[in-house]
Design an enzyme around this catalytic site. Structure first.
Site, PDB file in Angstrom:
ATOM      1  N   GLY A  80       0.849  -1.173   0.000  1.00 34.23           N
ATOM      2  CA  GLY A  80       0.000   0.000   0.000  1.00 34.23           C
ATOM      3  C   GLY A  80       0.885   1.222   0.000  1.00 34.23           C
ATOM      4  N   VAL A  89       1.475  -5.470   2.938  1.00 36.24           N
ATOM      5  CA  VAL A  89       0.404  -6.315   3.447  1.00 36.24           C
ATOM      6  C   VAL A  89       0.847  -7.778   3.396  1.00 36.24           C
ATOM      7  CG1 VAL A  89      -2.005  -6.945   3.200  1.00 36.24           C
ATOM      8  CG2 VAL A  89      -1.266  -4.653   2.571  1.00 36.24           C
ATOM      9  N   ASP A 107      -9.541   7.761  -2.087  1.00 40.58           N
ATOM     10  CA  ASP A 107      -8.554   6.976  -2.849  1.00 40.58           C
ATOM     11  C   ASP A 107      -9.228   5.747  -3.446  1.00 40.58           C
ATOM     12  OD1 ASP A 107      -6.100   6.385  -3.887  1.00 40.58           O
ATOM     13  OD2 ASP A 107      -5.333   5.445  -2.051  1.00 40.58           O
TER      14      ASP A 107
END
Ligand SMILES: *[C@@H]1O[C@H](CO)[C@@H](O)[C@H](O)[C@H]1NC(C)=O
Ligand SMILES: *[C@@H]1O[C@H](CO)[C@@H](O)[C@H](O)[C@H]1NC(C)=O
Ligand SMILES: *[C@@H]1O[C@H](CO)[C@@H](O)[C@H](O)[C@H]1NC(C)=O
Ligand SMILES: *[C@@H]1O[C@H](CO)[C@@H](O)[C@H](O)[C@H]1NC(C)=O
Ligand SMILES: *[C@@H]1O[C@H](CO)[C@@H](O)[C@H](O)[C@H]1NC(C)=O
Ligand SMILES: *[C@@H]1O[C@H](CO)[C@@H](O)[C@H](O)[C@H]1NC(C)=O
Ligand SMILES: *[C@@H]1O[C@H](CO)[C@@H](O)[C@H](O)[C@H]1NC(C)=O
Ligand SMILES: *[C@@H]1O[C@H](CO)[C@@H](O)[C@H](O)[C@H]1NC(C)=O
Ligand SMILES: *[C@@H]1O[C@H](CO)[C@@H](O)[C@H](O)[C@H]1NC(C)=O
Length: 897
Positions: free
Chosen positions: A739, A744, A865
């Site tokens: 990200g 992640v 976003d």
């Protein structure tokens, strides 16, 4: 008359004998000359040796009354040949000194014929082979020096029983093996024995010392001797110097050492396995100048009255288990202030605790070397530490010492080496450090130092290493320290809070080997002057905010071995120029915004053994040769549009046909994606308008509808350790994505029962803490079928002691919408195209989520976003909106407008 005649005949006979012998000695010496000179070696003296005059006038030769050669002494004459056996014919020889030459080959056995020889010195040559046992026939020998050669084998055991007049025996610095011959104990006249630097093993023979009344100096340093010192040794009552360092000896030192060795001047047993206490009777040995007990297992307190040793110059007690604390144990430092000749004090790496012994500042100004590190001493450095003006090296590292570095440190103008690393020092670096102009090494890493890096470090013109890493320094990098041409070893400013650009003065570091600026907030482009750092081998600029393209001129730094630009904001293509850095071994460009193809030239870099290009936007064909052949040293993850490469990469092929088909498919999905996004945006707009219209009228909402925070309520917090275990130590294999502010991982929690996704924030990236907070804030007040569910969070310390923040989400087995619209491969694991129904369902889910966020949430939340990579797909292909890292919670006033 008869008497006179007899006398005359006798004289005639003696004359005849002398002439005969003269000729014989001359022949032996000429043979010696021929062999010793070697290939044109030898200097002036031997040139005078010729037949015209008798040998007694030759340089280096001494004759007795009978005109026979009694001494041959040629030390340091550049003789580079061998030692001729003819020397054995100089039967009247009493002294043979050929030390400090380059003579090689064996020691001739014929030396055994020299029964009158008292002194034989062959030290500092390159003689090899074994010591000939014939030497034991030289029974007049008093002085035998064979040190610093390349002799090997065993020490002849007969030495001890035949050379009974020996006073000096030097066999040091050779390659002797085996045991220390027990017979040496029979050398009753021995005064000096050096076996230093050989490979002798076993114990010291138990008789040694019992019958050597004149013995002074024993040096057996650097062998493999083991066991305890034999009690016979303590009969050496004239011993002045004892060195048994660097062996494997053990046992205690007798408490009455002062009575055993009353004349001791120097006692060294460093790097052995001695244990027990340091006998306080050492303090009775008033001639002791050097006591070296470092690297053993001595315990207990340091004798408190060491200060009685007025002559003491060198006290080394480091790396033991000695104790001291606030209540008892530090008295000896106060006492040492009486030692007016103290030059070296080594106390580091012991079991010392308690406050920094303040009286250290009152030690003699003759003190040049002070080691205090590696102990849990606390307190602060006394403000008048600068009293120790004689200091040249200060090692004060890895302690619990806190507080500021005293201003007075600037008085230590003879300091060349200053280690203050890994303490808890805080505050600013005093500007007086700029007065330490002889400083060559400055280590302050791993403290809590803050403020700007003082520009007047730029006055340290002798500096060749500077390490200020892992502190809290802020501001920009002062150009002055980049203008120090002497810095050659390394410059490490990593893991601080430095900001601004890298000044172009970096190009002045023309002798620098390693530049480490990782983990700061440096920005801007890499200055082109860096190409002047021509001897740079390691350049680490990772985890900063450098931007622009990766400069072509890095290719000019031909010696570069490691280049790390990971986690910056570099964009554009990877320049082919990197392929001209032929020594490059490790190249890390991960986590940037690099695009375009992987330069094929990288496969020609034969030294390259590690390449990480992961998490960029690289496209096109992956090369197949060189570093690209072995997956173990290659990372390309997180680049969605690569193809080709070796088959183990599981990338889609790049054949023209496939590419066309793929690009058609890609085009189609792009169209659909754009259409879906347009629909989404349109609906969002409509909803915002609806919302704004509704806002004009008061909206009445039932109180019960407001949602309580779910995070704390439902789940316990999870620990760093659990997350680390569940991701196999955050391994590359567990990585599932990247990200804006972190990575992640897929994680298995609670003994395999739950699979979750863990988003780990990269806290060194500026703004990531803000992002963590934003996401926590947003998610604590929302819950909806179409929003990614947060399970828990973790705000803790990782096992390097750094802050660690992570969010734990439900795991989405079908990945992101982006992955479906732009499939990575044609692998037949899943049908990688979405049906029209699925697409519609997904669009509806997204709209539901947005409607909830914008209209039903109180206060409303704007995601900010929304893009396919933030839409995740559950097992049943239903969609969830995720990544609230830059979301905004609309405040009352903002939401009204
Ligand atoms: C020593 O002298 C003897 C007698 O003169 C001679 O025969 C012999 O060769 C000499 N030895 C050497 C090694 O020169
Ligand atoms: C060495 O000593 C042995 C025995 O004493 C003797 O026979 C031999 O000749 C000696 N060697 C030389 C070269 O003198
Ligand atoms: C020392 O000399 C004595 C007498 O010559 C002898 O008996 C003894 O074995 C020798 N000791 C060693 C260790 O060689
Ligand atoms: C100490 O050294 C001095 C000077 O070298 C010497 O005269 C004196 O005998 C020594 N003392 C002892 C106990 O050896
Ligand atoms: C020093 O020597 C004196 C006299 O021999 C003795 O009484 C005393 O115990 C010794 N001191 C230590 C600390 O051993
Ligand atoms: C060090 O000192 C502490 C307290 O004085 C003690 O508990 C510990 O056992 C000591 N460690 C060693 C290795 O002697
Ligand atoms: C510093 O070093 C110089 C040169 O070795 C020496 O002469 C001078 O005495 C030293 N200064 C101090 C304060 O010890
Ligand atoms: C540093 O040196 C300068 C010039 O010798 C002197 O004036 C100043 O007092 C010194 N500073 C410290 C802190 O020693
Ligand atoms: C390269 O940079 C990354 C990110 O800062 C870091 O994790 C990694 O340890 C670095 N590797 C080397 C060899 O410096």
């Amino acid at each position: 008359m008869a008497m006179a005649l007899a006398s005359f005949l006798l004289l005639l006979f003696l004359h005849f004998m002398a002439v005969q012998a003269d000729g014989e000695d001359a022949a032996a010496l000429l043979a010696f000359k021929a062999a010793a000179v070697g290939n044109g070696g030898g200097n002036g003296v031997l040139a005078s040796w010729n037949g015209s005059a008798g040998p007694c006038s030759w340089g280096g030769v001494t004759c007795g009354r009978h005109r026979r050669v009694v001494a041959l002494s040629l030390p340091g004459h550049d003789l580079s040949g061998t030692l001729s056996p003819a020397v054995g014919n100089l039967t009247w020889l009493r002294k043979l000194d050929l030390s400090y030459n380059w003579l090689h080959g064996g020691i001739p056995a014929s030396l055994g014929q020299l029964h009158r020889l008292r002194e034989l010195d062959l030290s500092f040559n390159t003689f090899s082979g074994e010591v000939p046992s014939n030497l034991t026939s030289c029974t007049s020998l008093e002085y035998l020096a064979l040190g610093s050669n390349k002799l090997a084998g065993h020490i002849p055991s007969e030495l001890g029983n035949t050379l009974t007049r020996l006073q000096v025996l030097g066999l040091d610095n050779n390659s002797f093996v085996g045991h220390w011959p027990a017979s040496l104990a029979n050398l009753t006249s021995l005064q000096y024995l050096s076996l230093r630097m050989n490979s002798l093993e076993g114990t010291i023979p138990p008789e040694f010392g019992s019958n050597m009344p004149s013995f002074h100096i024993l040096d057996v340093c650097s062998n493999n001797l083991s066991g305890a010192l034999p009690s016979s040794l303590y009969n050496l009552s004239s011993l002045t110097d004892f060195d048994a360092g660097n062996n494997k000896l053990n046992g205690n030192i007798p408490t009455d050492i002062d009575e055993k060795f009353p004349h001791l001047r120097s006692f060294a047993v460093f790097n052995n396995q001695f244990s027990g206490e340091i006998p306080s009777s050492f303090t009775n040995l008033t001639n002791l100048t050097s006591l070296q007990l470092s690297e053993n297992r001595f315990s207990g307190f340091v004798p408190r009255d060491l200060g009685r040793l007025n002559a003491l110059q060198n006290l080394q007690l480091g790396v033991n288990m000695l104790e001291a604390g606030d209540i008892k144990g530090w008295e000896f430092v106060e006492s040492l202030t009486n030692c007016s000749k103290l030059e070296t004090l080594v106390l580091s790496d012991n079991n010392f605790t308690g406050q920094f012994p303040i009286s250290i500042v009152n030690l003699s100004t003759t003190l040049q070397t002070l080691y205090l590190g590696g102990s849990r001493i606390s307190g602060s450095i006394p403000s008048d530490f600068g009293n120790l003006v004689g200091l040249r090296s200060l090692y004060l590292f890895s302690t619990d010492i806190s507080g500021v570095i005293p201003e007075s440190i600037g008085k230590l103008e003879n300091l060349t080496t200053l280690y203050l690393n890994n303490n808890s020092l805080s505050g600013h670096v005093p500007s007086s450090v700029g007065n330490l102009t002889n400083l060559m090494k400055l280590f302050m890493q791993g403290n809590n130092l803050e403020g700007p890096i003082p520009a007047n470090l730029g006055k340290l013109e002798s500096l060749n290493v500077l390490d200020l890493s892992r502190n809290h320094f802020n501001g920009s990098i002062p150009k002055e320290i980049l203008e120090l041409p002497s810095i050659s070893q390394y410059l490490n400013l990593s893991y601080n809070s430095l900001s601004g650009p890298l000044p172009s003065e970096v190009g002045s570091l023309t002798s620098l080997n390693e530049l480490v600026l990782s983990g700061n907030q440096l920005s801007g482009q890499i200055p082109s002057s860096i190409k002047n750092c021509i001897v740079l081998t390691v350049l680490l600029l990772d985890s900063n905010s450098f931007q622009g393209t990766i400069p072509v001129f890095l290719g000019d730094i031909k010696g570069l071995r490691v280049l790390n630009l990971t986690m910056n904001k570099f964009s554009g293509v990877i320049p082919d120029a990197l392929g001209s850095i032929h020594n490059l071994q490790e190249l890390y460009l991960a986590y940037n915004n690099l695009s375009g193809p992987i330069p094929a030239v990288l496969q020609n870099l034969t030294s390259l053994s590690m390449l990480d290009l992961s998490f960029n936007d690289l496209q096109g064909e992956v090369p197949k040769e060189g570093i690209f052949k072995n997956l173990s040293y290659l990372s390309l993850a997180g680049n969605s549009e690569l193809c080709g490469g070796i088959s183990h990469l599981n990338l889609p092929p790049c054949s023209t046909h496939a590419v066309r088909k793929r690009s058609k498919g890609w085009l189609r999905s792009l169209k659909i994606a754009l259409a879906s996004i347009a629909v989404v945006l349109f609906l969002a707009l409509v909803m915002v308008i609806i919302m704004l219209i509704r806002r004009r009228k008061p909206v009445h909402r039932k109180k019960g509808q407001s949602l309580t925070p779910v995070v704390e309520e439902q789940f316990e917090r999870v620990s760093y350790q659990e997350l680390s275990n569940g991701t196999k130590g955050f391994s590359q294999n567990s990585l599932i994505g990247k990200g804006g502010y972190g990575v992640v991982y897929k994680c298995t929690l609670f003994d395999e029962e739950i699979i979750v996704a863990v988003k780990v924030f990269n806290l060194e990236q500026s703004g990531s803490t803000r992002s963590f907070v934003a996401e926590c804030e947003a998610l604590r007040s929302v819950r909806h079928r179409c929003l990614l569910k947060i399970i828990t969070c973790c705000s803790s310390i990782n096992n390097q002691g750094q802050d660690f923040k992570a969010l734990v989400f439900e795991f989405m087995p079908n990945g992101s919408l982006n992955g479906w619209l732009h499939p990575k491969s044609d692998m037949p694991i899943v049908d990688n195209t979405l049906s029209l129904t699925q697409r519609l369902d997904i669009a509806v889910d997204i709209v539901d989520a947005l409607e909830y966020l914008h209209i039903h949430c109180q206060p409303p939340i704007v995601h900010c976003d929304l893009k396919p990579s933030n839409i995740l797909l559950a097992e049943d292909m239903s969609a969830r909106v995720g990544d609230f890292g830059i979301s905004r919670i609309l405040t009352e006033s903002a939401s009204k407008t």
